[in-house]
Enzyme design. Sequence first.
Site, PDB file in Angstrom:
ATOM      1  N   HIS A 153      43.039  -1.649   1.102  1.00 36.49           N
ATOM      2  CA  HIS A 153      42.808  -1.440  -0.340  1.00 36.49           C
ATOM      3  C   HIS A 153      43.103   0.029  -0.760  1.00 36.49           C
ATOM      4  CE1 HIS A 153      40.268  -5.397  -0.513  1.00 36.49           C
ATOM      5  NE2 HIS A 153      41.263  -5.492   0.476  1.00 36.49           N
TER       6      HIS A 153
ATOM      7  N   GLU B 275      41.494   1.550  -3.026  1.00 38.05           N
ATOM      8  CA  GLU B 275      40.368   2.000  -3.485  1.00 38.05           C
ATOM      9  C   GLU B 275      39.624   2.580  -2.208  1.00 38.05           C
ATOM     10  OE1 GLU B 275      40.904  -1.560  -6.383  1.00 38.05           O
ATOM     11  OE2 GLU B 275      41.205  -1.230  -4.285  1.00 38.05           O
TER      12      GLU B 275
ATOM     13  N   CYS C 264      36.646  -4.480  -5.316  1.00 39.92           N
ATOM     14  CA  CYS C 264      35.923  -5.513  -4.429  1.00 39.92           C
ATOM     15  C   CYS C 264      34.574  -4.949  -4.079  1.00 39.92           C
ATOM     16  CB  CYS C 264      36.746  -6.158  -3.555  1.00 39.92           C
ATOM     17  SG  CYS C 264      36.936  -5.098  -1.978  1.00 39.92           S
TER      18      CYS C 264
ATOM     19  N   CYS D 103      35.321  -2.213  -1.263  1.00 43.92           N
ATOM     20  CA  CYS D 103      35.666  -0.983  -1.791  1.00 43.92           C
ATOM     21  C   CYS D 103      34.394  -0.210  -2.458  1.00 43.92           C
ATOM     22  CB  CYS D 103      36.926  -1.209  -2.779  1.00 43.92           C
ATOM     23  SG  CYS D 103      38.156  -1.573  -1.665  1.00 43.92           S
TER      24      CYS D 103
END
Length: 142
Positions: A56, A58, A86, A89
């Site tokens: 991801h 992030e 999420c 993250c």
Amino acid sequence: MKDTEEALLRRAIELAREAREEHGNPPFGSLLADADGKILAEDRNTSLTDNDITAHPELKLARWAAQNLDPETAAATTMFTSTQPCGMCTGAIERSGLGRVVYALSTEQFLTLRPPLTWGKHKMEGPALFDEARVPVEGYYQ
């Protein structure tokens, strides 16, 4: 939100578009800016192309910040991201010491745009073996 911040958030949305349209990945993009709005790093989701469920943007930016920024500099940054981070993250962002997160879509908004998740449910059990498990931990954080 300032005009410069809107421009940074729009760039994060553009990174999400690139992730999807140019690379076939889930549509998520993020960037990290300093207190003056200068982009320090940016990334997009690469979970499919990297075959890595943790890729991801992030998380990748939080990892980059932890490796490349001193704590004071990290605390003065803002992450601009296309969607609310999420849980995985969010934990990485907190541990990396980033100062602020600005997102375009909330989790609730995002969930209205995708089908329900069909992943299996896992069971978590514990705690167990406290006396044994505490030995390597005791004293480390003092």
